[in-house]
Structure formats: structure tokens, C-alpha cells
Design a protein around this motif. Structure first.
Motif, PDB file in Angstrom:
ATOM      1  N   UNK A  68       0.831  -1.197   0.000  1.00  0.00           N
ATOM      2  CA  UNK A  68       0.000   0.000   0.000  1.00  0.00           C
ATOM      3  C   UNK A  68       0.866   1.247   0.000  1.00  0.00           C
ATOM      4  N   UNK A  69       0.556   2.182  -0.906  1.00  0.00           N
ATOM      5  CA  UNK A  69       1.301   3.428  -0.977  1.00  0.00           C
ATOM      6  C   UNK A  69       0.709   4.448  -0.006  1.00  0.00           C
ATOM      7  N   UNK A  70       1.577   5.211   0.637  1.00  0.00           N
ATOM      8  CA  UNK A  70       1.175   6.241   1.573  1.00  0.00           C
ATOM      9  C   UNK A  70       1.420   7.615   0.936  1.00  0.00           C
ATOM     10  N   UNK A  71       0.723   8.625   1.440  1.00  0.00           N
ATOM     11  CA  UNK A  71       0.713   9.952   0.818  1.00  0.00           C
ATOM     12  C   UNK A  71       2.022  10.677   1.064  1.00  0.00           C
ATOM     13  N   UNK A  72       2.793  10.929  -0.005  1.00  0.00           N
ATOM     14  CA  UNK A  72       4.098  11.574   0.121  1.00  0.00           C
ATOM     15  C   UNK A  72       4.315  12.524  -1.044  1.00  0.00           C
ATOM     16  N   UNK A  73       3.517  13.604  -1.154  1.00  0.00           N
ATOM     17  CA  UNK A  73       3.653  14.532  -2.285  1.00  0.00           C
ATOM     18  C   UNK A  73       5.015  15.219  -2.275  1.00  0.00           C
ATOM     19  N   UNK A  74       5.433  15.687  -3.468  1.00  0.00           N
ATOM     20  CA  UNK A  74       6.757  16.288  -3.613  1.00  0.00           C
ATOM     21  C   UNK A  74       6.918  17.551  -2.778  1.00  0.00           C
ATOM     22  N   UNK A  75       5.827  18.236  -2.482  1.00  0.00           N
ATOM     23  CA  UNK A  75       5.840  19.379  -1.564  1.00  0.00           C
ATOM     24  C   UNK A  75       5.167  18.946  -0.275  1.00  0.00           C
ATOM     25  N   UNK A  76       5.869  19.059   0.853  1.00  0.00           N
ATOM     26  CA  UNK A  76       5.328  18.555   2.116  1.00  0.00           C
ATOM     27  C   UNK A  76       4.063  19.316   2.500  1.00  0.00           C
ATOM     28  N   UNK A  77       3.025  18.571   2.838  1.00  0.00           N
ATOM     29  CA  UNK A  77       1.743  19.153   3.238  1.00  0.00           C
ATOM     30  C   UNK A  77       1.520  18.858   4.717  1.00  0.00           C
ATOM     31  N   UNK A  78       1.750  19.853   5.547  1.00  0.00           N
ATOM     32  CA  UNK A  78       1.620  19.663   6.996  1.00  0.00           C
ATOM     33  C   UNK A  78       0.216  19.206   7.354  1.00  0.00           C
ATOM     34  N   UNK A  79       0.122  18.148   8.153  1.00  0.00           N
ATOM     35  CA  UNK A  79      -1.156  17.609   8.561  1.00  0.00           C
ATOM     36  C   UNK A  79      -1.738  16.617   7.578  1.00  0.00           C
ATOM     37  N   UNK A  80      -1.143  16.499   6.396  1.00  0.00           N
ATOM     38  CA  UNK A  80      -1.645  15.569   5.380  1.00  0.00           C
ATOM     39  C   UNK A  80      -0.599  14.545   4.965  1.00  0.00           C
ATOM     40  N   UNK A  81       0.631  14.992   4.710  1.00  0.00           N
ATOM     41  CA  UNK A  81       1.673  14.078   4.265  1.00  0.00           C
ATOM     42  C   UNK A  81       1.925  12.971   5.280  1.00  0.00           C
ATOM     43  N   UNK A  82       2.190  11.789   4.776  1.00  0.00           N
ATOM     44  CA  UNK A  82       2.626  10.604   5.512  1.00  0.00           C
ATOM     45  C   UNK A  82       1.486   9.886   6.235  1.00  0.00           C
ATOM     46  N   UNK A  83       0.678  10.605   7.022  1.00  0.00           N
ATOM     47  CA  UNK A  83      -0.330   9.957   7.857  1.00  0.00           C
ATOM     48  C   UNK A  83      -1.655   9.729   7.138  1.00  0.00           C
ATOM     49  N   UNK A  84      -1.578   9.432   5.828  1.00  0.00           N
ATOM     50  CA  UNK A  84      -2.757   9.121   5.038  1.00  0.00           C
ATOM     51  C   UNK A  84      -2.404   8.093   3.973  1.00  0.00           C
ATOM     52  N   UNK A  85      -3.409   7.388   3.482  1.00  0.00           N
ATOM     53  CA  UNK A  85      -3.223   6.577   2.291  1.00  0.00           C
ATOM     54  C   UNK A  85      -2.997   7.489   1.094  1.00  0.00           C
ATOM     55  N   UNK A  86      -2.337   6.961   0.068  1.00  0.00           N
ATOM     56  CA  UNK A  86      -2.080   7.756  -1.123  1.00  0.00           C
ATOM     57  C   UNK A  86      -3.359   8.002  -1.910  1.00  0.00           C
TER      58      UNK A  86
END
Length: 479
Positions: free
Chosen positions: A424-442
Motif C-alpha cells: 500500500x502506498x502512503x501519501x508523500x507529495x513532492x511538496x510537504x503538506x503539513x497535517x496531510x503528508x505521511x499519515x494518510x493513504x495515497x
């Protein structure tokens, strides 16, 4: 404390307040309403019952919806300790085209308690209580802080969209409050890392830093290391890796074939006038409108352009030559200013059969959030560089024809939202999104999942397969 945004979430310490109600099943969830009189959950504005919600004031309906969502989680989780949530409606970030719907996070974290599955590892408050079989910290202290946007639907805050407080999922173009509640409670009970995704630093106890339970499963596909094994700089790079941050846990990944669609969206550009733009491209799918299928959509691409020849934003109704160009063709427009669904609806109203939305910044194409059940044509997001190539190839078009053909459909056997190894891929956009990046599914996951960073209109009130993977991930870390 780490918090998470939804459709775009963060919680500060909230004051204690009166007990309001509880949902009771395999786990007991207690909801503390900390709004002042006449505000939020105490709003006395009259409201007609809707979608199985029998409340007769706005505040009552909000609390009934909260209890309904808590009952869903309560019936799914098991814990001998009550899960206490401090909840309030308050003003959160808004614009006319976007809004932070809510925010939530654990109020405290614990490590090395009795029965902790992993030593030297942070666990969210509610999960630590469940695993230890006792109430850690202060007795009956709230384990979760949750806030929701009180201004949603007001002018200047996601104009034209309101909270839907029914319990039946029939939200139409409005935002399903029950889905938002399920998402936020998911974060609060443990769907998050406590490691700083921007710097890669572990959360410290004041002396040493320790990984979160998540970090033993978050894996960088390029290094093969989990976040618990990586350096801070490696973790920070992983959080920006777009498609290289994966969940390496058997409970989640074994369920992928039961939840996600097999095959990924793709764009093939061809035709006599395609030139250097000809080729195959990855695209980001929309959470609204019809899904792409193995029966492809084929049509000529026609751009919507400004007076200077750049791609138009399509935030207003298409008229004149723009409407003539896209009729019976696949429209090409630019991302920016207004929501994705608005652009697609404007193109649809002008007669387009599909839409390509070119990104306005470099990076791999992500999914497109939004809700509009009246959209009947497919749309995808393409890379900025792909948009530039297409616009160059389209320079010699006529007003109604281009000779540049798009084929949009589902190709291959890889699961949408998983990597080539089935993780499963996790959310890691090229620009870090505080509160969203990493701790969500992609956002590439299809079907859409509850714990993606932005809400989707087709989400159900389920947290288990075949509808969702949220509870399976929580089981992985100890629930």
C-alpha cells in the motif's frame, strides 16, 4: 502533538467540558461537547430531520451524527478502556473553493507500558490504554481532540457546499459529516505517525527520540528501510518521495486484492499531429464523475486557452471559441484557482466528452478530490510537462479539430494505490503538506479510501474490507 487535516486537518489542547453522550459496543466511546452555549454542537437553529437523523436543531443533529459515527467505530474496535473525545465546532481555514473540514489527533502518547508490543515506541493514547488494559495518565482524560469547521457553507467557505447531517450517506453535492467524523476518529485512535515528516525527527521525551508504532511499517521503497531503521534525513526525503513511501505490513497488504481495483489509469497520446507528445503517460484519477475502465475513452484533444495562448483555468463557463473547441472533444485545461470538479463541470456543460487537467507545478500526477454527482464525463490530472508537450503539439489545430488523440483507460495488473510489489502506498507529495503528508493513504488508491487526505464523494460508512483498509492498518499497529 501531531494532528492531521481532512479535505484539507490540526488540533490544539482543548479545555475539559461537560459529558454529552457515549457510543457503546466492543469499545465505549465518550463524546465531550466543549462548545459554548448556542455554538456548534449546542446550536439551537431549528432543523428538519434528514436521512435518518431525528434531531430538530442543528446542534442536536450534529451530536446524533457524531454518536452514529462513534457507534461504527465502537462496534469495530475492542478495548476495556473508554475512548474519550473532546469535540467542538470552530472556525477553520477556508476559501471560496477549499476548506479544512476538520482536524483531530491524540492528546498524548505513551511508550514502554505494560503489554506494549514494541519497546521504545510511541503509541497513541487510546491504543496504549487498550494494549495496557488500564487507563494511563490522568483518569478519564480525553485521548482525542477533534475540531470541525463551523463556517462550512457560509459565503467564502467552500461556497455552495454544506455539511450533510443525515445518517444514510445521501449527501449529494454536500459534505458527509459522518464520513468526516469517521476519518477524524481514525486519526485520533492511531492512524498517524508522531515523527516529524518535515524534518524526519522522532518525537522526543525531552532526552531521546523514539519512533511511532507506524514507523515500524512505513518503508521507503528506494532504500528498503523502515522509518524506524532510517536516519532523520532519510525519513524527510521519504516523506517527499511521491510514490516511494509504502506500508510494509502483511495485514493491510494481504487485503489489497479485496479492496483496490486491479489496473491503473493511463493516457495514450497518438494521432497524425501528436509529434513529440505521442506516448504513454501516467495520470491522476478524479474522485468524482465516472471511473475509467478497460473500455477506453477515445477522442481528440482540444485546449482551452487564454488570449495569450496559455492554458485557461476553466473556472468560468466556457463560451465562444472555447465552447466550440471542446464540444465532442477531450478538453485540456490548467489546474489552479478553483476546484477540479468546477473545471470539469464547465467543460461538460460546453459539450466535452472528457477533460485533461494539466498540473501547474512539476511532479508526478496525483488524484483529484472533489464532489459533484452531476458530472458524467471522465477526467484526469496530467503532469505539467505533459501539458506543455500537448499544447505545443496542438499549436496547429483548427477551431474544432486537432489531430492529437487521447485514449484514456485502465491498463495493467498492478492494483491502484499499491506499488509494483503489492504494498500500500502512503501519501508523500513532492511538496510537504503539513497535517496531510505521511499519515494518510495515497490519493492513487481506487476504490477511494476513508483515510486519504481529501474527502471523496463515493466513500461509505464502512472501515473494513471490501470497502476500506483503515481498520486493517489499525490492527497492524495493535488494535
Amino acid at each position: 502533538m501531531t494532528t492531521n487535516k481532512y479535505a484539507l486537518l490540526s488540533a490544539a489542547a482543548l479545555a475539559a467540558a461537560a459529558f454529552v453522550g457515549q457510543a457503546q459496543a466492543a469499545a465505549t466511546i465518550v463524546i465531550n461537547n466543549i462548545n459554548a452555549a448556542g455554538v456548534g454542537f449546542n446550536d439551537a437553529t431549528p432543523a428538519a430531520p434528514i436521512g435518518g437523523n431525528s434531531g430538530t436543531t442543528l446542534g442536536q443533529q450534529r451530536l446524533i451524527a457524531f454518536t452514529h459515527a462513534a457507534n461504527i467505530w465502537g462496534a469495530t474496535l475492542t478495548s476495556s478502556q473508554p475512548i474519550v473525545i473532546n469535540a467542538q465546532f470552530t472556525a477553520l481555514t477556508c476559501t471560496a473553493s477549499s476548506a479544512t473540514l476538520g482536524s483531530a489527533g491524540a492528546t498524548s502518547v505513551f511508550r514502554d507500558f505494560a503489554n506494549a508490543p514494541k519497546s521504545g515506541t510511541w503509541y497513541s493514547y487510546a491504543l496504549a490504554n487498550k494494549l495496557s488494559g488500564s487507563y494511563l495518565g490522568t483518569a478519564n482524560a480525553a485521548q482525542i481532540n477533534a475540531r470541525f469547521n463551523v463556517n462550512l457553507g457560509n459565503t467564502g467557505c467552500l461556497d455552495g457546499t454544506r455539511w450533510y447531517l443525515g445518517l444514510d450517506g445521501n449527501h449529494g453535492t454536500d459534505i458527509d459529516f459522518v464520513v468526516t467524523l469517521l476519518h477524524e476518529m481514525g486519526h485520533g485512535i492511531g492512524f498517524q505517525t508522531f515523527t516529524n515528516g518535515s524534518t524526519g525527527a522522532f518525537l522526543s521525551d525531552g532526552v531521546n527520540g523514539y519512533p511511532a508504532a507506524w514507523d515500524h511499517y512505513l518503508t521507503d521503497a528506494s532504500t528498503g528501510l523502515t522509518w524506524a531503521q532510517s536516519t532523520a534525513s532519510q525519513r524527510a526525503a521519504s516523506a517527499l518521495s511521491v510514490d516511494k513511501l509504502v506500508w510494509n505490513g502483511p495485514i493491510v497488504n494481504n487485503e489489497i486484492p479485496n479492496v483496490l481495483r486491479q489496473g491503473n489509469p493511463g493516457l495514450i497520446v497518438s494521432g497524425a499531429a501528436s509529434g513529440a507528445s505521442a506516448g504513454n503517460y501516467a495520470v491522476g484519477e478524479a474522485s468524482f464523475g465516472p471511473a475509467l475502465s478497460t473500455t477506453p475513452l477515445v477522442g481528440q484533444i482540444m485546449p482551452v486557452v487564454t488570449s495569450t495562448g496559455t492554458l485557461d483555468l476553466a473556472c468560468n463557463a466556457l463560451t465562444g471559441n472555447s465552447a466550440l473547441a471542446v464540444k465532442n472533444n477531450i478538453a485540456l485545461v490548467s489546474r489552479g484557482t478553483c476546484g477540479f470538479a468546477i473545471k470539469v463541470k464547465n467543460a461538460q456543460n460546453a459539450g466535452a466528452i472528457g477533460v485533461l487537467i494539466a498540473d501547474n507545478a512539476p511532479g508526478a500526477p496525483a488524484g483529484m478530490s472533489g464532489t459533484d454527482p452531476t458530472i458524467t464525463i471522465p477526467s484526469v490530472r496530467i503532469e505539467q510537462a505533459t501539458g506543455v508537450k500537448l499544447l505545443t503539439a496542438l499549436a496547429k489545430r483548427s477551431r474544432t479539430s486537432s489531430g492529437v488523440v487521447a485514449t484514456l483507460g485502465i491498463v495493467g495488473t498492478r492494483y491502484s494505490g499499491a506499488d509494483a510489489q503489492g504494498r500500500m502506498m502512503m501519501y508523500a507529495p513532492a511538496t510537504f503538506a503539513s497535517g496531510s503528508s505521511v499519515s494518510h493513504f495515497d490519493t492513487t488508491a481506487t476504490r477511494n479510501l476513508l483515510m486519504e487526505p481529501a474527502i471523496s464523494g463515493d466513500l461509505t460508512h464502512n472501515v473494513i474490507p471490501p470497502y476500506d483498509l483503515t481498520f486493517r492498518l489499525l490492527q497492524e499497529i495493535g488494535w
